[in-house]
Design an enzyme around this catalytic site. Structure first.
Site, PDB file in Angstrom:
ATOM      1  CG  MET A   1      -1.709   1.371   1.194  1.00 29.33           C
ATOM      2  SD  MET A   1      -2.372   1.367   2.824  1.00 29.33           S
ATOM      3  CE  MET A   1      -1.731   3.142   3.428  1.00 29.33           C
ATOM      4  N   PRO A   2       0.993   1.849  -1.085  1.00 32.23           N
ATOM      5  CG  PRO A   2       1.705   2.171  -3.159  1.00 32.23           C
ATOM      6  CD  PRO A   2       0.587   1.377  -2.348  1.00 32.23           C
ATOM      7  CG  PHE A   3       0.970   7.903   2.692  1.00 30.71           C
ATOM      8  CD1 PHE A   3      -0.371   8.255   3.001  1.00 30.71           C
ATOM      9  CD2 PHE A   3       1.914   8.802   3.004  1.00 30.71           C
ATOM     10  CE1 PHE A   3      -0.895   9.654   3.309  1.00 30.71           C
ATOM     11  CE2 PHE A   3       1.560  10.270   3.299  1.00 30.71           C
ATOM     12  CZ  PHE A   3       0.239  10.450   3.534  1.00 30.71           C
TER      13      PHE A   3
END
Length: 129
Positions: free
Chosen positions: A1-3
């Protein structure tokens, strides 16, 4: 999950949205994130009260069209995947927002599953592989 955090100088809402779309689509294409994995902070700096500093470094001359893209994600991507990601972000930022590729500065910070809480005070990635 990239932020993802995107900072741009004097960007109107349409340009910020276009930059956000460019980065999100590049993440989907280059490293295969799910389409609904979309967590971004988009910030425009007015150049007076807040600004971005840039310059020429390693032969790349940047100007006020600078866009900083900071991506935090779990570790595990190959150098080749990251290179494809950087290239695709630059291509799409130019296509969607008119940002010259030389003005697209990307950094990736990797961490572990224990470093994420997606809400409710839980470490969801520790509970689910």
């Amino acid at each position: 999950m990239p932020f993802v955090r995107i900072d741009a100088l004097r960007a109107d809402p349409e340009r910020l949205d276009a930059l956000g779309r460019a980065v999100h689509e590049a993440l989907i294409e280059a490293i295969g994130i799910p389409a609904d994995d979309h967590f971004q902070v988009l910030v425009s700096h007015d150049g007076v009260n807040s600004t971005l500093h840039h310059g020429t470094y390693l032969g790349v001359r940047r100007d006020d069209g600078i866009v900083y893209v900071a991506i935090t994600m779990r570790a595990g991507r190959t150098p080749e995947q990251k290179q494809a990601l950087y290239r695709r972000i630059a291509e799409l930022a130019q296509a969607y927002a008119g940002t010259e590729p030389r003005n697209v500065f990307v950094t990736v910070t990797e961490n572990a599953s224990a470093d994420w809480s997606l809400g409710n005070g839980e470490a969801q990635y520790l509970a689910t592989p």
